[in-house]
Design an enzyme around this catalytic site. Sequence first.
Site, mmCIF file in Angstrom:
data_model
loop_
_atom_site.group_PDB
_atom_site.id
_atom_site.type_symbol
_atom_site.label_atom_id
_atom_site.label_comp_id
_atom_site.label_asym_id
_atom_site.label_seq_id
_atom_site.Cartn_x
_atom_site.Cartn_y
_atom_site.Cartn_z
ATOM 1 N N THR A 1 -3.038 2.332 -6.543
ATOM 2 C CA THR A 1 -2.721 2.397 -5.131
ATOM 3 C C THR A 1 -3.557 1.371 -4.364
ATOM 4 O O THR A 1 -4.661 1.046 -4.778
ATOM 5 C CB THR A 1 -3.090 3.822 -4.686
ATOM 6 O OG1 THR A 1 -2.195 4.709 -5.323
ATOM 7 C CG2 THR A 1 -3.074 4.014 -3.203
ATOM 8 N N VAL B 1 5.238 13.966 -3.948
ATOM 9 C CA VAL B 1 4.535 13.125 -2.968
ATOM 10 C C VAL B 1 3.042 13.353 -3.164
ATOM 11 O O VAL B 1 2.597 14.497 -3.301
ATOM 12 C CB VAL B 1 4.943 13.494 -1.525
ATOM 13 C CG1 VAL B 1 4.130 12.687 -0.519
ATOM 14 C CG2 VAL B 1 6.437 13.254 -1.312
ATOM 15 N N GLY B 2 2.286 12.258 -3.187
ATOM 16 C CA GLY B 2 0.840 12.370 -3.369
ATOM 17 C C GLY B 2 0.095 12.405 -2.040
ATOM 18 O O GLY B 2 0.665 12.698 -0.980
ATOM 19 N N THR C 1 -7.813 6.732 -3.160
ATOM 20 C CA THR C 1 -6.996 6.509 -4.350
ATOM 21 C C THR C 1 -7.474 7.434 -5.454
ATOM 22 O O THR C 1 -8.665 7.704 -5.565
ATOM 23 C CB THR C 1 -7.065 5.047 -4.825
ATOM 24 O OG1 THR C 1 -6.349 4.948 -6.069
ATOM 25 C CG2 THR C 1 -8.487 4.577 -5.029
ATOM 26 N N GLY C 2 -6.544 7.910 -6.256
ATOM 27 C CA GLY C 2 -6.932 8.805 -7.344
ATOM 28 C C GLY C 2 -5.860 9.843 -7.592
ATOM 29 O O GLY C 2 -4.704 9.662 -7.202
ATOM 30 N N GLY D 1 -3.824 12.366 -6.756
ATOM 31 C CA GLY D 1 -3.485 12.773 -5.396
ATOM 32 C C GLY D 1 -3.467 14.260 -5.126
ATOM 33 O O GLY D 1 -3.841 14.701 -4.036
HETATM 34 N N1 ASP Z 1 -3.318 8.737 -5.038
HETATM 35 C C1 ASP Z 1 -2.084 8.231 -5.543
HETATM 36 C C2 ASP Z 1 -1.098 9.360 -5.660
HETATM 37 O O1 ASP Z 1 -1.502 10.425 -6.107
HETATM 38 C C3 ASP Z 1 -2.178 7.555 -6.867
HETATM 39 C C4 ASP Z 1 -3.281 6.536 -7.017
HETATM 40 O O2 ASP Z 1 -4.169 6.457 -6.191
HETATM 41 O O3 ASP Z 1 -3.254 5.770 -8.003
HETATM 42 O O4 ASP Z 1 0.061 9.174 -5.389
#
Ligand code: ASP
Length: 307
Positions: free
Chosen positions: A172, A201-202, A223-224, A226
């Site tokens: 992300t 949906v994240g 980011t991570g 979600g």
């Molecule tokens: N946070 C994002 C989600 O869960 C994914 C990511 O950060 O790589 O959609």
Amino acid sequence: MSTNWTLVIHGGAGIINRGVLTPEQDEGARAALTRALEAGAAVLANDGASIDAVEAAVRVLEDDPHFNSARGAVLTFEGKVELDAAIMDGRDRSAGAVAGVSTARNPVTLARAVKDHSPHVLLTGAGADTFAREQSIEQAGEDWFVVPERRAQLAAMKESADWFDVDMKYGTVGAVACDAHGHVAAATSTGGVTGKRWGRVGDSPLIGAGTYADDRACAVSATGSGEFFIRESVGHEIGARVRMLGEPLQAAADAVMAGVKALGGSGGVIVTGPAGDAVWSFTTEGMYRGQVSAGAPPRVAIYADEG
Ligand code: ASP
């Protein structure tokens, strides 16, 4: 008024160590991060607003296939792109977001249009795509968004029978900024997680989770994993700690990331405050990240030991 403008960006956090990335991936990601910092810095150095800087920076990363947003986004279980993005202005906490969109070349600009040209905060799916056309937002198709590596990643995921994305090498993207007037803003854009389905949906497009900005506290982009960031209300929680407990940004970010970890999640955040202060905090082996400030040239980093 502060002259300490600053911009911090991320391109995702995950299992990113020197053995995982090829030299091309490492160099390509760093070059894109630098271009994104330059795009945002051009706004801020000309007395522009943080909201314009974060949009400009995120657009560069959305167009770059090294990251999981717009061009190069991960694919859904059906092999499609469903893109999520959000943007928020700390001056008045106005915000716009989209989830599950698939035709706007730059979802962050569509989110900006939701903020500026609709009475709503979050639009989803086909309705949001219709709004994009009505707003004359630049359109793009699968030939633009889908890169071969993401097809291979989806196939590998299906073979492993693990529906959740564990390969977060390219993540992300997001940006937070403080402009010369001490106003903060945040933006985040993502394809979500590989093989997602059922309209998942994240955190990224959810105001208060993956994206948040409040001049009384700070701006946050996350980011991570979600689902955990949603449950921890990461963006709002960091802002609340700063605003109500008076915590420094680093203490607030670290405490909330510890909370994500305690739930079983992982990832990172970037944060800027209205004094031009900025931090990042992540629980993973690496996070694509960069910073540029008034008087300090762009610097980018990927691995944890790069400082
Ligand atoms: N946070 C994002 C989600 O869960 C994914 C990511 O950060 O790589 O959609």
